[in-house]
Enzyme design. Structure first.
Site, PDB file in Angstrom:
ATOM      1  CG  ASN A  11      -1.868  -1.216   1.220  1.00 45.47           C
ATOM      2  OD1 ASN A  11      -2.308  -1.729   0.082  1.00 45.47           O
ATOM      3  ND2 ASN A  11      -1.795  -1.884   2.472  1.00 45.47           N
ATOM      4  NE  ARG A  12       3.437   2.330  -5.264  1.00 39.22           N
ATOM      5  CZ  ARG A  12       3.278   1.258  -5.775  1.00 39.22           C
ATOM      6  NH1 ARG A  12       3.531  -0.030  -4.948  1.00 39.22           N
ATOM      7  NH2 ARG A  12       3.379   0.902  -6.952  1.00 39.22           N
ATOM      8  CG  LEU A  13       0.788   2.667   3.942  1.00 39.32           C
ATOM      9  CD1 LEU A  13      -0.104   2.004   5.030  1.00 39.32           C
ATOM     10  CD2 LEU A  13       0.896   4.071   3.950  1.00 39.32           C
TER      11      LEU A  13
END
Ligand SMILES: Cc1cc2nc3c(=O)[nH]c(=O)nc-3n(C[C@H](O)[C@H](O)[C@H](O)COP(=O)(O)O)c2cc1C
Length: 215
Positions: free
Chosen positions: A192-194
């Site tokens: 999640n691009r975290l």
């Protein structure tokens, strides 16, 4: 052939994570571990690094080189001192190094200053290079316009003949740069691009401060 829209190319990063508890006090030791893991994973050119330099007018430029040494807290690579990057470093020693290991979903960004490696260290590395690479380093006016490939090969062949049976000498305009880091960021891709990002910043007392950065 069906055209693929590049905006639709995306991948989730879920191979690994980087936790506070994984972080040693010395970023060079974490860098060493990640480099070894890239080598063990047999990624292409694990030592390839994108080097950023800046012109006197403040314009940045980048190119890839190979990391050839990591010692005394310094990153070492070899090049032509009269190349574009060499001329820029002579005027402004600030430099960036970016390692990207896509297969491991990792990158490391280093910022610091470059100084020429001691000449005996450059001599030692030069002697280890294959014979024809040593000749190539002698004859290539790196980053200068040249007439043709034929002209380059003619110069190469003449230089081969000149050094036949002799120890090829390192030219003065070729050698190492040792980069002393002041800032090193480790980036590990996450879902999640975290992503996990940890920045080491060198303090005036010689200690490294560690901060987590937002992805
Ligand atoms: C994988 C790879 C490794 C390279 N390794 C080196 C290197 O170790 N030293 C070097 O001077 N150039 C190396 N090059 C060529 C540089 O990217 C660049 O073309 C050259 O150094 C001239 O750059 P400049 O004109 O910006 O100074 C490499 C290129 C690639 C793609």
């Amino acid at each position: 052939m069906a055209k693929i829209n590049i905006a639709d190319i995306r991948q989730e990063y879920r191979k690994s994570g980087l936790r506070e508890s994984d972080l040693p006090g010395d970023p060079l030791s974490l860098f060493n571990r990640w480099l070894q893991e890239a080598i063990e994973a047999e990624v292409d050119e694990p030592t390839a690094v994108i080097v950023g330099t800046v012109s006197p007018e403040g314009k940045p430029s980048t190119r890839t080189v190979l990391l050839k040494g990591l010692h005394d807290g310094k990153f070492v690579f070899y090049t032509n001192y009269e190349s574009r990057k060499g001329r820029q470093l002579a005027q402004n020693p600030h430099i960036s190094l970016s390692f990207v290991w896509h297969a491991l979903e990792r990158q490391v960004h280093v910022e610091g200053t470059a100084t020429k490696a001691p000449s005996d260290e450059s001599d030692e590395y030069f002697r280890k290079r294959p014979y024809k690479s040593r000749i190539g380093a002698r004859i290539s006016p790196q980053s200068q316009p040249i007439k043709s490939r034929i002209q380059l090969i003619r110069t190469f062949v003449r230089e081969v003949a000149r050094w036949l049976g002799k120890e090829v000498e390192r030219p003065d305009n070729w050698g190492g740069y040792a980069v002393t880091p002041t800032r090193i960021e480790f980036w590990q891709g996450r879902p999640n691009r975290l992503h996990d990002r940890f920045l080491y910043t060198l303090q005036s007392n010689g200690e490294w401060e560690i901060n987590r950065l937002a992805p």
